[in-house]
Write a protein that holds these residues in place. Structure first.
Motif: not given
Length: 517
Positions: A53-65, A68-71, A299-307, A368-371
């Motif tokens: 669901d995180v676009s840096v992990y799955n660039p071909a997915g239907g969701i953009t984040t 989280i990608d910037k992080l 997917g819309d809800f995930v993008q709201q989470v990202d925002a 997904p796990f980012i630090v």
């Protein structure tokens, strides 16, 4: 004479410089550099967010984040990180205590909104560790670890009933909502709490601030029936606060987190645990995000989470504290995303992995796990180290130089050397253990993964399987060559089955930390 004095002064300067270097080297790692205080920590835990669901992990997915990608671009992104369980409550127990969740009073399953506290008041936690090290500690978000609701006088004796409130939920008609719960997040080291008791589809629908109900749950909702596949906006019937708004939960937590950050200063470090209640069901994005993804309401809800994450991090930047703040982002387990939704939206919420939330398969617990840690964790790095969310406790212990044995827990190993680029794997961690929603155990060591049982052990069908005559009784996969867990090698490698079975038994039976690679 002048030359002698010059040489003497030079020697004294060199000796002094050497002593200064030795002093810095002996200090805990967090004090090195320009920051005189220990680093602040923000731990953002998404709810049911998948690896894909995180676009840096799955660039071909239907969701953009993008946030989280910037992080990830500013820190270290892990590709082999895991939750200790594939459902909510057990993972949260493991994260906060540094213990695998099957060691708790609820070895299998999740609590409900009227459940009693799973973490005992005297149990060391990451909050009590950091509080003892001088941190302001706060939890804002979904709790889902139980509250010791105060029972009405005539029902108080029921708490002595074995399992009442843990193995079975409290009857809300037995609760006196006019009195504060006697135990909750403030009992285990959090100095401030603003929480939703459980998941957003579980009553009571209300908030508590420092164990006090913000508004009594005097209203009632008949609930929203789920679709056949349990997707979309559904929730269970039950008590709710009169002004409770399902769409407003995520914005409320963001606003509370921002308010907390604005009150912090450089004089005292802080720990903010921010467990969001999304994108767990009900999938209810606000109008501003409806239709913004290519993966439906989810997917819309995930993008709201990202925002929302972006808003919190922006407030951190504006506070001037970002350079001395570790930001950790993770999910509590895999996504609820059955095959019909994969096919409908052409979006793989679990990425390349098999199964979904609840399962012993990778999709149930690979997350997904980012630090991000400015000046300490190299920006834009990717780590293949195998790690699990129980490792937070030992990591913070090493970072702070805290040697108190109370916080040396059974299942936590320091990730610090990996974060600092000094190691490629978690030292002394013998393996990583996962548990599924149905109580299946899985163990991962190196490339090999053993699942004790047939079927998913969770939500993917078949959940269980009956061994055939002469067939395997469990599952063994080599993830180096079979990341999708398609070929069961249980019978082809009996020596590996025996090795992992023995190690799992040893870990489960041990009451102290098992070490060794």
């Amino acid at each position: 004479m002048g030359t002698i004095n010059l040489m003497r002064n030079l020697i004294l300067c060199l000796v002094g410089f050497g002593c200064l270097c030795m002093t810095w080297a002996e200090k805990p790692v967090n004090t090195v550099g320009q920051n005189p205080t220990p680093p602040n920590i923000i731990y953002i835990l998404a709810d049911d967010l998948g690896y894909g669901d995180v676009s840096v992990y799955n660039p071909a997915g239907g969701i953009t984040t993008p946030n989280i990608d910037k992080l990830a671009s500013q820190g270290m992104r892990f590709t082999d990180a895991h939750s200790p369980s594939s459902v909510c409550t057990p993972t949260r127990y493991g994260l906060l205590t540094g213990r695998y969740p099957w060691r708790s009073r609820l070895p299998v399953g999740v609590l409900r909104g009227y459940s009693r506290t799973l973490i005992e008041a005297d149990r060391p936690s990451i909050a009590s560790l950091l509080a003892s090290s001088g941190y302001n500690t706060a939890v804002i978000g979904k709790w889902h670890l139980g509250l010791d609701w105060t029972l009405q006088k005539e029902h108080e004796s029921l708490v002595t009933t074995d399992g009442y409130g843990i193995q079975s939920e409290l009857n809300p008609d037995h609760i006196d909502f006019s009195r504060n719960p006697t135990q909750g997040p403030n009992s285990i080291g959090f100095t401030y709490s603003y929480i939703l008791p459980a998941s957003l589809d579980m009553p009571p629908y209300c908030y508590l601030e420092n164990h006090k109900l913000v508004e009594l749950p005097m209203a009632y909702t008949k609930g929203q029936k789920p679709a056949a596949d349990y997707s979309g906006p559904f929730w269970r019937e039950g008590k709710m606060a009169p002004s409770f708004d399902f769409h407003g939960v995520l914005p409320t937590f963001v606003a509370k987190a921002q308010a907390f950050l604005k009150k912090q200063s450089r004089r005292k470090p802080f720990f903010l645990y921010l467990p969001l209640a999304a994108p767990h069901t009900p999938w209810m994005p606000t109008n501003a995000y409806t239709g913004k993804s290519r993966a439906g309401e989810y997917g819309d809800f995930v993008q709201q989470v990202d925002a929302a994450i972006g808003e919190v991090l922006q407030t951190l930047e504006q506070s001037g504290l970002a350079n001395n703040t570790i930001v950790i982002f993770a999910s509590d387990n895999g996504p609820y995303w059955p095959k019909n939704l994969v096919n409908q939206f052409n979006h793989r919420a679990a990425g390349p992995f098999r199964g979904m939330k609840g399962d012993a398969y990778e999709a149930g617990h690979r997350i997904p796990f980012i630090v991000r840690w400015p000046g300490r964790v190299k920006a834009g790095t990717v780590s293949a180290a195998i790690t699990t969310l129980t490792n937070l406790m030992a990591t913070c212990q090493e970072m702070l130089g805290n040697k108190d044995d109370r916080f040396t827990t059974e299942d936590s190993y320091s990730l610090l050397p990996v974060l600092l680029g000094k190691a490629s794997h978690v030292a002394d961690q013998p393996a990583v253990v996962h548990s599924s929603s149905a109580g299946y155990y899985a163990i991962r060591k190196g490339d090999w993964k053993l699942i004790q049982g047939l079927g998913s052990g969770g939500f993917t069908q078949p959940a269980t399987g009956k061994p055939e005559a002469g067939g395997p009784i469990g599952q063994l996969y080599n993830l180096a060559t079979d990341i999708a867990e398609t070929t069961n090698l249980y019978q082809q490698h009996p020596e590996k089955v025996a090795e992992l079975t023995g190690l799992l038994t040893r870990i489960r039976q041990s009451q102290t930390k098992v070490t060794g690679q």
